[in-house]
Design an enzyme around this catalytic site. Structure first.
Site, PDB file in Angstrom:
ATOM      1  N   HIS A   1       0.823  -1.211   0.000  1.00 11.53           N
ATOM      2  CA  HIS A   1       0.000   0.000   0.000  1.00 11.53           C
ATOM      3  C   HIS A   1       0.858   1.262   0.000  1.00 11.53           C
ATOM      4  O   HIS A   1       0.436   2.324  -0.466  1.00 11.53           O
ATOM      5  CB  HIS A   1      -0.907  -0.011   1.230  1.00 11.53           C
ATOM      6  CG  HIS A   1      -2.172   0.761   1.070  1.00 11.53           C
ATOM      7  ND1 HIS A   1      -2.226   2.013   0.470  1.00 11.53           N
ATOM      8  CD2 HIS A   1      -3.452   0.479   1.432  1.00 11.53           C
ATOM      9  CE1 HIS A   1      -3.472   2.450   0.480  1.00 11.53           C
ATOM     10  NE2 HIS A   1      -4.239   1.549   1.060  1.00 11.53           N
TER      11      HIS A   1
ATOM     12  N   ASP B   1     -10.864  -5.250 -18.597  1.00  9.07           N
ATOM     13  CA  ASP B   1     -10.994  -6.186 -19.717  1.00  9.07           C
ATOM     14  C   ASP B   1      -9.645  -6.382 -20.415  1.00  9.07           C
ATOM     15  O   ASP B   1      -9.137  -5.482 -21.074  1.00  9.07           O
ATOM     16  CB  ASP B   1     -12.044  -5.671 -20.702  1.00  9.07           C
ATOM     17  CG  ASP B   1     -12.321  -6.644 -21.833  1.00  9.07           C
ATOM     18  OD1 ASP B   1     -11.742  -7.748 -21.841  1.00  9.07           O
ATOM     19  OD2 ASP B   1     -13.120  -6.296 -22.728  1.00  9.07           O
TER      20      ASP B   1
END
Length: 468
Positions: free
Chosen positions: A174, A404
């Site tokens: 993070h 995608d």
């Protein structure tokens, strides 16, 4: 069903670097927003896609381009290929992100015989089933004479379920970036892969200028000093600090869906019970979080000596700073707040309205002073982590179902790491605009109770289940 843990086998492992000479050596200092996450465990996210071929089909036809497109994406997002290195000539515990020619990331190809169809459903599954689908971060040798180790920042794993699907796992520290930056990278990589290796399809490039977040050096220095004191203080074991979490080795995870209609009906219910005290129209975020918080409060057996239920969540600081920070800023730029309520308050007749009011008030407080509230929250979290506090990972704003690679929209997206701190995950609904997907992890008995409260609390929706 065969266990995913037992059936994942590594096919090959590669190290992927930006193309030679494409990225000059770089050094990125950590801002105040970054150092807040220095001690946080990595975030692990996985994306499931349909794929009808064999492992060898994927290895021959897709894996080479996946490796090449990752290399090209790293030319734009080069800090991910770098290393987190401690500084000896700065504040205690300060680090820097260094990128040098030849630095690389891990890319693993694996195969699993687990039941793909079961893993992508919403119903309860063993939480540890997903751990083997995201690669851990293995320390790197720094190459110096003292044998020190440096921390890599990301790792990737692609797991093929022959004749069923594939799973792309993303593990990231993070400290290098928040969810906005991580999602920006993943969508860029997917676009490059789908375009056959054409980098020009990435229209929005990441921005690394640390000056954009303002001069927060005093906050950074003070926070790092606090970290030093904490690391010098012996800590009890996790089981001693959190006795309730002993059950988490038997944890299950489920996905719950709130449709747009659910959210509106809950909003109407809150307004009816809370009246003007709740305020104007509640956001989808507030309604969703309030509902989950109230359901969890009913589900958990809170100790009598610690009846307070804490809830922490983050907000994007990019539009809240003066001047605003560009959306394409790559790094951490999120603020946090910590709220609390008694279990009795959350489980009472007007518990949902009470939760909504508390969350709304916290968001307004962040708008008034995000830095002060964030600093307080991270200092308070050391104390709060000793109890089972709720936090949030992900956001519907990330639009993860638009990820995608050319295999179509993901069948399912999961944040694996929410079982490390019992966070809930949020994402947009895959199947309906305006809906929300909620991932929750907890002990089996507690999750069964949560499912009952979640289903029973949805107003006027009949018996249509929300956990498939």
């Amino acid at each position: 069903m065969a266990s995913a843990i037992e059936t994942v086998n590594v096919v090959e492992q590669r190290r992927v670097s930006p193309p030679p000479g494409s990225v000059p050596p770089a050094r990125l200092t950590l801002t105040y927003f970054d150092v807040l996450w220095l001690q946080s465990p990595p975030v692990q996210q996985i994306f499931f896609y349909d794929f009808s071929g064999s492992t060898q089909d994927f290895r021959d036809s897709h894996f080479p381009l996946l490796e090449r497109s990752l290399s090209l994406a790293l030319t734009l997002f080069y800090p991910l290929a770098g290393r987190l290195v401690p500084l000896t000539d700065s504040y205690p515990n300060d680090h820097v992100i260094l990128y040098s020619e030849g630095d690389s990331v891990s890319l693993t190809l694996a195969e699993s015989r687990a039941d793909f169809a079961c893993l992508v459903r919403n119903q309860a599954k063993e939480a540890e089933e997903f751990h083997s689908l995201a690669s851990p971060l293995f320390p790197l040798s720094s190459g110096d004479t003292e044998g020190k180790q440096e921390t890599p920042l990301v790792a990737f794993q692609v797991t093929v379920f022959p004749r069923s699907g594939i799973c792309i796992g993303f593990t990231v520290k993070h400290v290098v970036t928040d969810g906005f930056g991580g999602t920006h990278f993943l969508k860029s990589w997917a676009s490059i892969f789908k375009a056959g290796g054409d980098v020009t399809v990435v229209k929005t490039l990441p921005v690394y200028d640390r000056a954009l977040v303002g001069d927060l050096e005093h906050l950074k220095r003070n926070y790092l000093k606090t970290m030093k004191k904490e690391t010098e203080t012996p800590r009890a074991s996790l089981s001693e600090l959190q006795p309730e979490q002993a059950q988490l080795d038997r944890a299950t995870r489920s996905t719950y869906v709130l449709t747009r209609t659910h959210i509106q009906k809950l909003r109407d219910q809150i307004s009816a019970t809370g009246g003007q005290s709740v305020g104007p129209r509640l956001s989808t975020f507030t309604v969703t979080c309030a509902y989950v918080w109230a359901c969890l409060a009913k589900s958990r057996a809170m100790p009598q000596d610690r009846p307070t239920f804490y809830f922490g969540f983050a907000v994007d600081c990019r539009p809240r700073l003066d001047p605003p920070v560009p959306e394409s800023y790559f790094g951490n730029c999120i603020g946090s707040t910590l709220i609390e309520a008694s279990q009795a308050e959350l489980t009472g007749e007007n518990g949902l309205a009470a939760a909504s009011k508390t969350i709304r008030r916290a968001i307004r407080q962040l708008d008034k002073g995000v830095l002060e509230e964030t600093d307080y929250t991270f200092r308070k979290w050391e104390e709060v982590r000793k109890v089972r506090a709720l936090s949030i990972a992900g956001s519907p704003r990330f639009l993860v179902y638009e990820m995608d690679f050319g295999w179509g929209r993901p069948r399912k997206v999961e944040i694996v790491s929410i079982d490390l701190n019992e966070a809930m995950s949020l994402a947009e609904s895959r199947d309906e605009e305006g809906g929300v997907e909620i991932g929750v992890v907890g002990p089996r008995d507690e999750m069964q109770r949560f499912t009952s409260y979640f289903e029973e609390g949805l107003p006027d929706m009949g018996k249509t289940p929300n956990v498939a």
